[in-house]
Scaffold this motif. Sequence first.
Motif, short mmCIF file in Angstrom:
data_model
loop_
_atom_site.label_atom_id
_atom_site.label_comp_id
_atom_site.label_asym_id
_atom_site.label_seq_id
_atom_site.Cartn_x
_atom_site.Cartn_y
_atom_site.Cartn_z
N SER A 79 58.51 -22.21 95.02
CA SER A 79 57.72 -22.50 96.25
C SER A 79 56.18 -22.27 95.78
CB SER A 79 58.21 -21.86 97.52
OG SER A 79 58.33 -20.62 97.24
N ALA A 80 56.09 -21.36 94.79
CA ALA A 80 54.65 -21.15 94.54
C ALA A 80 53.91 -21.85 93.55
CB ALA A 80 54.54 -19.63 94.16
N LYS A 81 54.90 -22.93 93.01
CA LYS A 81 54.16 -23.65 91.81
C LYS A 81 53.34 -24.66 92.54
CE LYS A 81 58.13 -23.28 88.69
NZ LYS A 81 59.39 -23.62 88.25
N ILE A 82 52.31 -25.05 91.70
CA ILE A 82 51.29 -26.09 92.38
C ILE A 82 50.98 -27.12 91.31
CG2 ILE A 82 50.25 -24.09 93.72
CD1 ILE A 82 47.90 -24.39 91.53
N GLN A 83 50.32 -28.12 91.93
CA GLN A 83 50.01 -29.27 91.21
C GLN A 83 48.51 -29.58 91.42
OE1 GLN A 83 52.26 -32.61 92.65
NE2 GLN A 83 54.20 -32.25 91.46
N ASP A 84 47.75 -30.50 90.63
CA ASP A 84 46.43 -30.57 90.52
C ASP A 84 46.12 -31.19 91.95
OD1 ASP A 84 43.71 -30.44 89.72
OD2 ASP A 84 43.98 -32.26 88.52
N GLY A 86 46.06 -10.65 86.17
CA GLY A 86 46.43 -10.94 87.34
C GLY A 86 48.22 -11.19 87.32
N SER A 87 48.57 -11.94 88.29
CA SER A 87 49.86 -12.27 88.67
C SER A 87 50.05 -13.81 89.05
CB SER A 87 50.95 -11.51 88.72
OG SER A 87 51.92 -12.12 88.93
N ALA A 88 50.90 -14.72 88.70
CA ALA A 88 51.16 -16.02 88.99
C ALA A 88 52.62 -15.87 89.76
CB ALA A 88 50.96 -16.95 87.92
N LEU A 109 48.58 -9.66 82.00
CA LEU A 109 48.30 -10.83 81.17
C LEU A 109 48.79 -11.91 81.37
CD1 LEU A 109 47.70 -8.92 77.69
CD2 LEU A 109 46.02 -9.49 79.45
N ASP A 110 48.80 -12.66 82.44
CA ASP A 110 49.32 -13.89 83.06
C ASP A 110 48.10 -15.18 83.23
OD1 ASP A 110 50.73 -15.88 84.26
OD2 ASP A 110 51.58 -14.66 85.60
N PRO A 111 47.92 -16.12 82.38
CA PRO A 111 47.08 -16.91 82.57
C PRO A 111 47.49 -18.08 83.28
CG PRO A 111 48.10 -17.32 80.29
CD PRO A 111 48.76 -16.05 80.98
N ARG A 112 48.46 -18.07 84.04
CA ARG A 112 48.90 -19.17 84.68
C ARG A 112 48.21 -19.26 86.24
NH1 ARG A 112 55.12 -17.96 84.86
NH2 ARG A 112 54.21 -15.96 85.29
N PHE A 113 48.13 -20.41 86.69
CA PHE A 113 47.82 -20.64 88.09
C PHE A 113 49.18 -20.93 88.96
CE2 PHE A 113 43.08 -21.78 87.95
CZ PHE A 113 42.75 -20.44 87.63
N SER A 114 49.20 -20.68 90.05
CA SER A 114 50.32 -20.73 91.17
C SER A 114 49.51 -20.60 92.60
CB SER A 114 51.35 -19.88 90.84
OG SER A 114 51.11 -18.55 91.37
N ALA A 115 50.09 -20.52 93.47
CA ALA A 115 49.73 -20.44 94.98
C ALA A 115 49.45 -18.77 95.15
CB ALA A 115 50.75 -20.78 96.06
N CYS A 116 49.93 -18.04 94.40
CA CYS A 116 49.90 -16.52 94.33
C CYS A 116 48.68 -15.94 93.92
CB CYS A 116 50.95 -15.62 93.39
SG CYS A 116 52.56 -16.31 93.74
N ILE A 157 44.43 -25.67 83.29
CA ILE A 157 45.38 -24.62 82.86
C ILE A 157 46.79 -25.22 83.39
CG2 ILE A 157 45.67 -23.51 85.09
CD1 ILE A 157 46.10 -22.11 81.64
N LEU A 158 47.08 -26.20 84.35
CA LEU A 158 48.32 -26.74 84.46
C LEU A 158 48.57 -27.64 83.40
CD1 LEU A 158 47.94 -27.45 88.25
CD2 LEU A 158 49.14 -25.41 87.15
N LYS A 159 47.61 -28.41 82.72
CA LYS A 159 47.87 -29.28 81.54
C LYS A 159 48.37 -28.52 80.31
CE LYS A 159 44.89 -32.68 82.91
NZ LYS A 159 43.57 -34.02 82.40
N VAL A 160 47.82 -27.17 80.26
CA VAL A 160 48.18 -26.33 79.16
C VAL A 160 49.86 -25.75 79.47
CG1 VAL A 160 47.69 -24.39 78.04
CG2 VAL A 160 45.90 -25.75 78.70
N MET A 161 49.89 -25.58 80.67
CA MET A 161 51.35 -24.93 80.93
C MET A 161 52.53 -26.03 80.70
SD MET A 161 50.05 -22.93 84.50
CE MET A 161 51.95 -23.00 85.23
N ALA A 162 51.76 -27.37 80.88
CA ALA A 162 52.91 -28.38 80.58
C ALA A 162 52.79 -28.69 79.14
CB ALA A 162 52.50 -29.81 81.53
#
Length: 378
Positions: free
Chosen positions: A358-363, A121-123, A298-305, A338-343
């Motif tokens: 603006s697409a970045k999210i928090q837990d 997918g894509s974040a 190959l994008d393992p991140r999470f965002s609003a997208c 996954i946000l913790k892994v990203m950090a």
Amino acid sequence: MLRAKRTLAAVACSGIVTMLAGCSGGSTVDDEVAGDGAKAPTKVSAGYVSAIDQLGLPAGVEAGHFDDQNLNVKLADPFPTGVDALNALQAGQVDFVQVGTPAIAASQKGLDLVLVGNYTGSASRRSIDDTMAVVAKGDSGIDGKNLTTLRGRRIGVSEGSINHLYLLGLLKKAGLKASDVKIVNTEPPDMAVALKSGGIDAAIVWDPFSITITQQVAGAKEVLRGGEFIPFVGYIVTTPKYAEENPDVVHRFLTARATADQWMRQNPAKAADAATRWLPGIKKSVATEAMTHNVKQLDPRFSACNYLALDTVAQLLAAQGKVKAGFDVNKLFRPGPILKVMAADPKLFQDLPEMPSSAKIQDGYTFDRAAAEKACPS
């Protein structure tokens, strides 16, 4: 640490289709076992579907990325479909699976699931579909540059799957309705025969099938690939209970998967070679071509997208009566891990496109479609 051979025993196996020769009976890779004073690896079981975009799991095991996280991962033999994978998860046969669109219907039917990361997918943007293609015979009259030529054609797709959604995206772009074509429910392994026999005028399918069909059917060619008509969705899934009881294991598992994804993005040729060992029946030439498209997703991140992608897919499926309307994506996403892994390991994602701020999210993020549409470029 000492080295030992680990057997990747089958957790489940049932009717593997087409290019799968059947259950592998287990494969072996090097594994680290605890030496004096070392903590024994945590045992984890996981499952995947035999598709090029799901390669990160077995490739990560083979390359030792899970060993580096002190995880002893036992893989199930490849599942025929995402539905089979989800059933195995719900039955407690595996701890993690990789699944896309089937997660929506499964959730509505009462399966207890959470999405903790992406495998495709894509974040950073709204739509991505590079691993999808339209394959047709030269005399079909279908022109990928003029999508109105789909009108009246018999199109082979797997109803309710991502290739069905890709067709809907093409029709929308062309100003056509689903009723303007003849949808022929066809499983990917059967598409080559259907195209060759004239049962369908075109096959819409994901890699590697889109590539193998052109090799198996005389006169068949790829008339369209990708185009950002739909969002591709594919998630790393577990149960709420497992995620709550094993947060450290989930963190390490996602770290290993992100490491495997980055390795594949940076080493597509080596990843293609690994595919020949983990996707039974796939030729090296096919894997090599398919991997050039796969690495783009190959994008393992999470965002609003990612929330927007799943919501879009759910709406498309609901419009076709494949799932119930009103699906709430917030109930499935569990972004914290996954946000913790990203950090914690930003280097694992540094080669990926930057996410819109603006697409970045928090837990604890709550999805709002209008805001997500503004945040995610099309």
